[in-house]
Design a protein around this motif. Structure first.
Motif, PDB file in Angstrom:
ATOM      1  N   LEU A 144       9.331  97.827  48.046  1.00  0.00           N
ATOM      2  CA  LEU A 144       8.549  96.997  47.133  1.00  0.00           C
ATOM      3  C   LEU A 144       7.987  97.841  45.989  1.00  0.00           C
ATOM      4  CD1 LEU A 144       7.040  94.471  46.210  1.00  0.00           C
ATOM      5  CD2 LEU A 144       5.331  94.929  47.987  1.00  0.00           C
ATOM      6  N   GLU A 145       7.446  98.998  46.305  1.00  0.00           N
ATOM      7  CA  GLU A 145       6.897  99.869  45.265  1.00  0.00           C
ATOM      8  C   GLU A 145       7.984 100.304  44.287  1.00  0.00           C
ATOM      9  OE1 GLU A 145       5.105 102.910  47.593  1.00  0.00           O
ATOM     10  OE2 GLU A 145       3.226 101.786  47.923  1.00  0.00           O
ATOM     11  N   ARG A 146       9.193 100.555  44.812  1.00  0.00           N
ATOM     12  CA  ARG A 146      10.294 100.946  43.941  1.00  0.00           C
ATOM     13  C   ARG A 146      10.696  99.787  43.028  1.00  0.00           C
ATOM     14  NH1 ARG A 146      13.624 102.680  47.618  1.00  0.00           N
ATOM     15  NH2 ARG A 146      12.774 104.777  47.532  1.00  0.00           N
ATOM     16  N   ILE A 147      10.700  98.575  43.571  1.00  0.00           N
ATOM     17  CA  ILE A 147      11.017  97.393  42.748  1.00  0.00           C
ATOM     18  C   ILE A 147      10.024  97.263  41.597  1.00  0.00           C
ATOM     19  CG2 ILE A 147      10.973  94.852  42.769  1.00  0.00           C
ATOM     20  CD1 ILE A 147      12.193  95.048  45.615  1.00  0.00           C
ATOM     21  N   LEU A 148       8.746  97.503  41.898  1.00  0.00           N
ATOM     22  CA  LEU A 148       7.722  97.395  40.863  1.00  0.00           C
ATOM     23  C   LEU A 148       7.836  98.529  39.847  1.00  0.00           C
ATOM     24  CD1 LEU A 148       4.676  96.426  43.119  1.00  0.00           C
ATOM     25  CD2 LEU A 148       5.916  94.916  41.563  1.00  0.00           C
ATOM     26  N   GLU A 149       8.031  99.749  40.332  1.00  0.00           N
ATOM     27  CA  GLU A 149       8.079 100.899  39.432  1.00  0.00           C
ATOM     28  C   GLU A 149       9.321 100.885  38.543  1.00  0.00           C
ATOM     29  OE1 GLU A 149       7.866 104.247  42.005  1.00  0.00           O
ATOM     30  OE2 GLU A 149       5.812 103.827  42.662  1.00  0.00           O
ATOM     31  N   GLU A 150      10.476 100.504  39.128  1.00  0.00           N
ATOM     32  CA  GLU A 150      11.730 100.558  38.381  1.00  0.00           C
ATOM     33  C   GLU A 150      12.130  99.198  37.814  1.00  0.00           C
ATOM     34  OE1 GLU A 150      14.770 102.508  40.652  1.00  0.00           O
ATOM     35  OE2 GLU A 150      13.365 104.006  41.453  1.00  0.00           O
ATOM     36  N   ARG A 151      11.269  98.200  37.994  1.00  0.00           N
ATOM     37  CA  ARG A 151      11.481  96.855  37.431  1.00  0.00           C
ATOM     38  C   ARG A 151      12.860  96.313  37.823  1.00  0.00           C
ATOM     39  NH1 ARG A 151       8.295  95.389  33.345  1.00  0.00           N
ATOM     40  NH2 ARG A 151       9.997  94.473  32.138  1.00  0.00           N
ATOM     41  N   LEU A 152      13.113  96.262  39.127  1.00  0.00           N
ATOM     42  CA  LEU A 152      14.447  95.961  39.636  1.00  0.00           C
ATOM     43  C   LEU A 152      14.745  94.473  39.775  1.00  0.00           C
ATOM     44  CD1 LEU A 152      14.758  98.766  42.339  1.00  0.00           C
ATOM     45  CD2 LEU A 152      15.595  98.760  39.985  1.00  0.00           C
ATOM     46  N   ILE A 153      13.798  93.620  39.471  1.00  0.00           N
ATOM     47  CA  ILE A 153      14.066  92.183  39.513  1.00  0.00           C
ATOM     48  C   ILE A 153      15.009  91.798  38.376  1.00  0.00           C
ATOM     49  CG2 ILE A 153      13.012  89.926  39.032  1.00  0.00           C
ATOM     50  CD1 ILE A 153      10.657  90.740  40.704  1.00  0.00           C
ATOM     51  N   GLU A 154      15.957  90.919  38.670  1.00  0.00           N
ATOM     52  CA  GLU A 154      16.838  90.379  37.632  1.00  0.00           C
ATOM     53  C   GLU A 154      16.606  88.874  37.520  1.00  0.00           C
ATOM     54  OE1 GLU A 154      20.922  91.355  38.067  1.00  0.00           O
ATOM     55  OE2 GLU A 154      20.584  93.522  37.944  1.00  0.00           O
ATOM     56  N   PRO A 155      16.333  88.366  36.319  1.00  0.00           N
ATOM     57  CA  PRO A 155      16.097  86.931  36.170  1.00  0.00           C
ATOM     58  C   PRO A 155      17.398  86.155  36.020  1.00  0.00           C
ATOM     59  CG  PRO A 155      15.786  88.016  34.067  1.00  0.00           C
ATOM     60  CD  PRO A 155      16.129  89.104  35.060  1.00  0.00           C
ATOM     61  N   VAL A 156      17.412  84.956  36.564  1.00  0.00           N
ATOM     62  CA  VAL A 156      18.472  83.985  36.299  1.00  0.00           C
ATOM     63  C   VAL A 156      17.786  82.687  35.892  1.00  0.00           C
ATOM     64  CG1 VAL A 156      20.198  85.016  37.821  1.00  0.00           C
ATOM     65  CG2 VAL A 156      18.597  83.347  38.748  1.00  0.00           C
ATOM     66  N   TYR A 157      18.558  81.785  35.297  1.00  0.00           N
ATOM     67  CA  TYR A 157      17.972  80.593  34.700  1.00  0.00           C
ATOM     68  C   TYR A 157      18.773  79.360  35.113  1.00  0.00           C
ATOM     69  CZ  TYR A 157      15.821  84.240  31.922  1.00  0.00           C
ATOM     70  OH  TYR A 157      15.140  85.367  31.537  1.00  0.00           O
ATOM     71  N   GLN A 158      18.063  78.351  35.609  1.00  0.00           N
ATOM     72  CA  GLN A 158      18.714  77.109  36.004  1.00  0.00           C
ATOM     73  C   GLN A 158      18.339  76.016  35.011  1.00  0.00           C
ATOM     74  OE1 GLN A 158      17.869  75.532  39.945  1.00  0.00           O
ATOM     75  NE2 GLN A 158      19.916  74.653  40.030  1.00  0.00           N
ATOM     76  N   PRO A 159      19.337  75.336  34.461  1.00  0.00           N
ATOM     77  CA  PRO A 159      19.041  74.303  33.459  1.00  0.00           C
ATOM     78  C   PRO A 159      18.244  73.137  34.043  1.00  0.00           C
ATOM     79  CG  PRO A 159      21.351  74.942  33.384  1.00  0.00           C
ATOM     80  CD  PRO A 159      20.780  75.547  34.627  1.00  0.00           C
ATOM     81  N   ILE A 160      17.365  72.590  33.227  1.00  0.00           N
ATOM     82  CA  ILE A 160      16.659  71.340  33.515  1.00  0.00           C
ATOM     83  C   ILE A 160      17.094  70.342  32.449  1.00  0.00           C
ATOM     84  CG2 ILE A 160      14.401  70.209  33.652  1.00  0.00           C
ATOM     85  CD1 ILE A 160      13.250  72.926  34.523  1.00  0.00           C
ATOM     86  N   LEU A 161      17.617  69.214  32.868  1.00  0.00           N
ATOM     87  CA  LEU A 161      18.194  68.258  31.933  1.00  0.00           C
ATOM     88  C   LEU A 161      17.352  66.990  31.845  1.00  0.00           C
ATOM     89  CD1 LEU A 161      22.009  68.521  32.812  1.00  0.00           C
ATOM     90  CD2 LEU A 161      20.634  69.944  31.276  1.00  0.00           C
ATOM     91  N   ALA A 162      17.266  66.466  30.635  1.00  0.00           N
ATOM     92  CA  ALA A 162      16.628  65.163  30.431  1.00  0.00           C
ATOM     93  C   ALA A 162      17.607  64.080  30.832  1.00  0.00           C
ATOM     94  CB  ALA A 162      16.234  65.014  28.967  1.00  0.00           C
ATOM     95  N   LEU A 163      17.131  63.131  31.645  1.00  0.00           N
ATOM     96  CA  LEU A 163      18.009  62.068  32.159  1.00  0.00           C
ATOM     97  C   LEU A 163      17.960  60.873  31.213  1.00  0.00           C
ATOM     98  CD1 LEU A 163      17.122  62.319  35.972  1.00  0.00           C
ATOM     99  CD2 LEU A 163      18.820  63.595  34.647  1.00  0.00           C
ATOM    100  N   ARG A 164      18.785  60.932  30.183  1.00  0.00           N
ATOM    101  CA  ARG A 164      18.867  59.838  29.223  1.00  0.00           C
ATOM    102  C   ARG A 164      19.612  58.663  29.842  1.00  0.00           C
ATOM    103  NH1 ARG A 164      14.913  61.777  26.202  1.00  0.00           N
ATOM    104  NH2 ARG A 164      15.413  63.788  25.239  1.00  0.00           N
ATOM    105  N   PRO A 165      19.495  57.468  29.268  1.00  0.00           N
ATOM    106  CA  PRO A 165      20.179  56.302  29.839  1.00  0.00           C
ATOM    107  C   PRO A 165      21.694  56.459  29.938  1.00  0.00           C
ATOM    108  CG  PRO A 165      18.522  55.609  28.248  1.00  0.00           C
ATOM    109  CD  PRO A 165      18.605  57.101  28.145  1.00  0.00           C
ATOM    110  N   ASP A 166      22.269  57.198  28.994  1.00  0.00           N
ATOM    111  CA  ASP A 166      23.731  57.284  28.974  1.00  0.00           C
ATOM    112  C   ASP A 166      24.268  58.685  29.227  1.00  0.00           C
ATOM    113  OD1 ASP A 166      22.603  58.205  26.682  1.00  0.00           O
ATOM    114  OD2 ASP A 166      24.123  57.393  25.320  1.00  0.00           O
TER     115      ASP A 166
END
Length: 398
Positions: free
Chosen positions: A154-176
């Protein structure tokens, strides 16, 4: 125990059996009759890479093994000794019980603890006594070596910033059709040995009092990774309710980073997970008011998964409610789930709150929630978590 301590580093591993099963005379007797024979035999067979066993000492049924460590940084030496201790505990516990009892014995566990001889103590006798004592203290809880290794990870993750972000889309549910509204930033741990995923990592950080440090790193990485987010899009960032009670928590740390990457608070929605209860709503409201005054929006995440969804919604008056995937999965087949989601949607409509359905994986689920007044959707059917560039491409094809 004749221990030579003239060069390198000297580490000690302590082994002892613990558990209520030892209160049984047959278990205690079997340990006394076979444990020393077993340990001596496997130690004779054992050759640890980079570690040289130098001596053994028995105190009744407790075993102390001395290891001479290669000339390396003390941090590396400690990690090697902890890993060896953890590996031996896991291997010996299973093998000994199978050999001595023919099966695994409930409430019988092998504990290990480690220590280093302190070079600052002149007397060799006192050095050994001090090392034994610290090894015993370290080994009082089962899995002490593993916990120490997880803390280091955990300390190594914090010190070396080892987290990698990913992104999941959020969509607006239009009628069509569905149109891109924003992304939820999620954290990933590539190649992590000690944590199976971000939930386990955050749970352990909470136990170690490092929730805020980890939360801040995840937030920073999420912002760094989506530079170039279009002005009309939203970035949903998870925060835990517990950080609001952390004495090191100080609002206002996010704005400078947003500005550095050409973003503003109007891009950001903070998701407060509903799986961890909010202990002080008045304090939470003060902190959220601070964020709202800067232009951030607020979402209640995992609504329906915990015990205080309705109270959180009423007290905090979020801009969004994210319906937990447990209520969305198979909703088209289960009238009770439909009723619960409809209740959230009706309450949200009265409070001018937008609703996001999480975990949509089937087309039938998507078609069904459209009929319930749900404004936005998120899930594998609409887009899987990916790097920011890939997530944009997936959302464009949705």
């Amino acid at each position: 125990m004749n221990v030579r301590t003239d060069s390198g580093g000297m580490g000690i591993i302590y082994f002892a059996w613990h558990g209520k099963a030892q209160e049984r005379a047959d278990v205690k007797g079997r340990i006394r009759a076979t444990w020393r024979i077993f340990a001596e035999r496997v130690l004779d067979e054992h050759e640890a890479a980079g570690l040289q066993e130098t001596s053994r000492l028995w105190m009744r049924d407790d075993l102390f093994v001395g290891y001479r460590l290669a000339q390396e940084r003390r941090e590396t030496q400690e990690e090697r000794l902890l890993e060896l201790s953890n590996d031996l505990r896991s291997d010996w516990e299973t093998r000994f019980m199978e050999a001595a009892f023919g099966e695994q014995v409930p409430e019988l566990r092998l504990h290990t603890g480690v220590s280093f001889l302190d070079d600052g103590i002149a007397s060799e006798e006192e050095r050994l006594y001090d090392g034994f004592k610290r090894a015993i203290v370290h080994g009082q809880s089962r899995g002490a070596a593993e916990r120490s290794l997880k803390r280091r990870a955990l300390e190594r993750i914090l010190e070396e910033r080892l987290i990698e972000p990913v992104y999941q889309p959020i969509l607006a549910l239009r009628p069509d059709a569905e149109t891109l509204y924003g992304y939820e930033a999620l954290s990933r741990l590539p190649g992590s040995r000690w944590f199976s995923g971000p939930i386990g990592l955050f749970d352990f950080a909470d136990e170690e009092g490092l929730t805020y440090a980890l939360d801040r790193l995840a937030r920073e990485k999420a912002i760094e990774g989506c530079a170039g987010l279009a002005s009309g899009r939203k970035l949903f960032i998870n925060i835990t309710a517990k950080i609001m009670n952390d004495p090191s928590f100080s609002p206002g740390q996010t704005l400078p980073m947003l500005q550095r990457y050409g973003l503003s608070p109007h891009h950001v929605v903070f998701e407060i997970t509903e799986r961890t209860s909010i202990e002080d709503f008045e304090a939470a409201k003060r902190i959220l008011r601070h964020y709202r005054n800067q232009g951030y929006q607020i979402a209640i995440d995992d609504a329906g998964a915990g015990y205080s969804s309705l109270q959180s919604i009423v007290e905090l008056k979020p801009d969004y409610i994210k319906i937990d995937r447990s209520l969305i999965s198979g909703i088209h087949l289960e009238p009770m789930k439909t009723h619960l989601v409809q209740t959230f949607a009706d309450l949200a409509a009265k409070m001018d709150i937008k609703v996001i359905a999480e975990g949509i994986e089937e087309k039938e689920e998507l078609l069904h929630i459209r009929t319930l007044g749900v404004h936005y959707g998120q899930g594998y059917l609409l887009g899987r978590p990916a790097s920011f560039g890939a997530a944009r491409e997936l959302a464009a094809d949705a």
